[in-house]
Design an enzyme around this catalytic site. Structure first.
Site, PDB file in Angstrom:
ATOM      1  N   HIS A   1       0.825  -1.204   0.000  1.00  0.00           N
ATOM      2  CA  HIS A   1       0.000   0.000   0.000  1.00  0.00           C
ATOM      3  C   HIS A   1       0.858   1.251   0.000  1.00  0.00           C
ATOM      4  O   HIS A   1       2.056   1.204   0.311  1.00  0.00           O
ATOM      5  CB  HIS A   1      -0.967   0.034   1.193  1.00  0.00           C
ATOM      6  CG  HIS A   1      -0.312   0.062   2.544  1.00  0.00           C
ATOM      7  ND1 HIS A   1      -0.027  -1.075   3.266  1.00  0.00           N
ATOM      8  CD2 HIS A   1       0.120   1.086   3.314  1.00  0.00           C
ATOM      9  CE1 HIS A   1       0.535  -0.745   4.411  1.00  0.00           C
ATOM     10  NE2 HIS A   1       0.649   0.562   4.462  1.00  0.00           N
TER      11      HIS A   1
ATOM     12  N   HIS B   1       3.991   6.957   3.940  1.00  0.00           N
ATOM     13  CA  HIS B   1       4.956   5.871   3.754  1.00  0.00           C
ATOM     14  C   HIS B   1       4.534   4.940   2.621  1.00  0.00           C
ATOM     15  O   HIS B   1       3.389   4.991   2.154  1.00  0.00           O
ATOM     16  CB  HIS B   1       5.173   5.069   5.054  1.00  0.00           C
ATOM     17  CG  HIS B   1       3.992   4.281   5.539  1.00  0.00           C
ATOM     18  ND1 HIS B   1       3.107   4.764   6.480  1.00  0.00           N
ATOM     19  CD2 HIS B   1       3.545   3.029   5.231  1.00  0.00           C
ATOM     20  CE1 HIS B   1       2.184   3.851   6.728  1.00  0.00           C
ATOM     21  NE2 HIS B   1       2.415   2.783   5.982  1.00  0.00           N
TER      22      HIS B   1
ATOM     23  N   GLU C   1       7.788   0.859   5.088  1.00  0.00           N
ATOM     24  CA  GLU C   1       7.303  -0.218   5.952  1.00  0.00           C
ATOM     25  C   GLU C   1       7.525  -1.543   5.227  1.00  0.00           C
ATOM     26  O   GLU C   1       7.304  -1.642   4.013  1.00  0.00           O
ATOM     27  CB  GLU C   1       5.805  -0.029   6.230  1.00  0.00           C
ATOM     28  CG  GLU C   1       5.196  -1.099   7.133  1.00  0.00           C
ATOM     29  CD  GLU C   1       3.698  -0.878   7.393  1.00  0.00           C
ATOM     30  OE1 GLU C   1       3.052  -0.119   6.634  1.00  0.00           O
ATOM     31  OE2 GLU C   1       3.180  -1.477   8.354  1.00  0.00           O
TER      32      GLU C   1
END
Lengths: 134, 134
Positions: free
Chosen positions: B7, B79, B130
């Protein structure tokens, strides 16, 4: 209206170092460097299984990412590109909803040889958004 | 090592307005609001055909995105999340290459109930990254 996330573009100062990070440290598949003088950037495409990360470094005097890198010397995420089926219909619908299209509003040929437009970050949650007709 | 782009996370101040933008103006499929108090955010998932955009708004006093929104009041890209098969192997390999892992370096359970780690933006071309084990 929007379809796939075509790519995430990262502005970088040192393209060789950025390419090595994605290839060697993160273990992704990367392309050769592709100079795109008409867009003022040299690009490396990072091929992920579901989308692409595009590493963009300035090329020439009037690069569109030069100012971004002045403000963010370490680099950063420059824009997101969403695919659309019909860029004119998308543009007209977005304008009707109050979103500003950058430039003169006419699609131009993007880095992949397809029609693209950019939407004003202030109308897109602080994110520069590219639309690409696929 | 890295696989799919799981994502792109966008920090937003007004989650209802951001959801309306993606649903109504951009015509994407969006989820209901999902409060994640243990992560300090309320999330809306924008489902694109190949990946997700996650809209994150602060929840509670100590939200991890509060400072981001102080610096970028209009919001912005917070992020990128890449999938990995083995987060411990990924962490150890990244550390060996000199990348800093945030916090104590132990994976914690992320918003999707899977182990996640964050990498220092200064080691990732100015982007908070991440890693999620899938």
């Amino acid at each position: 209206m929007i379809g796939r996330l075509n790519h995430v573009a990262l502005a970088v100062r040192d393209l060789a170092a950025a390419t090595a990070l994605y290839r060697d440290t993160l273990g992704a598949r990367v392309s050769a460097e592709v100079p795109l003088p008409e867009h003022g950037v040299t690009t490396v495409f990072v091929e992920l299984p579901n989308t692409k990360i595009e590493l963009l470094a300035p090329l020439g005097e009037a690069s569109p990412i030069a100012r971004f890198l002045e403000r963010s010397p370490e680099g950063g995420i420059h824009h997101l590109c969403y695919e659309v089926d019909d860029i004119i219909a998308a543009r007209d619908s977005l304008r009707a909803a109050g979103a500003r299209v950058l430039g003169d509003g006419e699609p131009r040929t993007g880095a992949h040889g397809k029609p693209v437009l950019f939407l004003h970050p202030k109308d897109m949650l602080g994110t520069l958004v590219e639309l690409e007709q696929v």
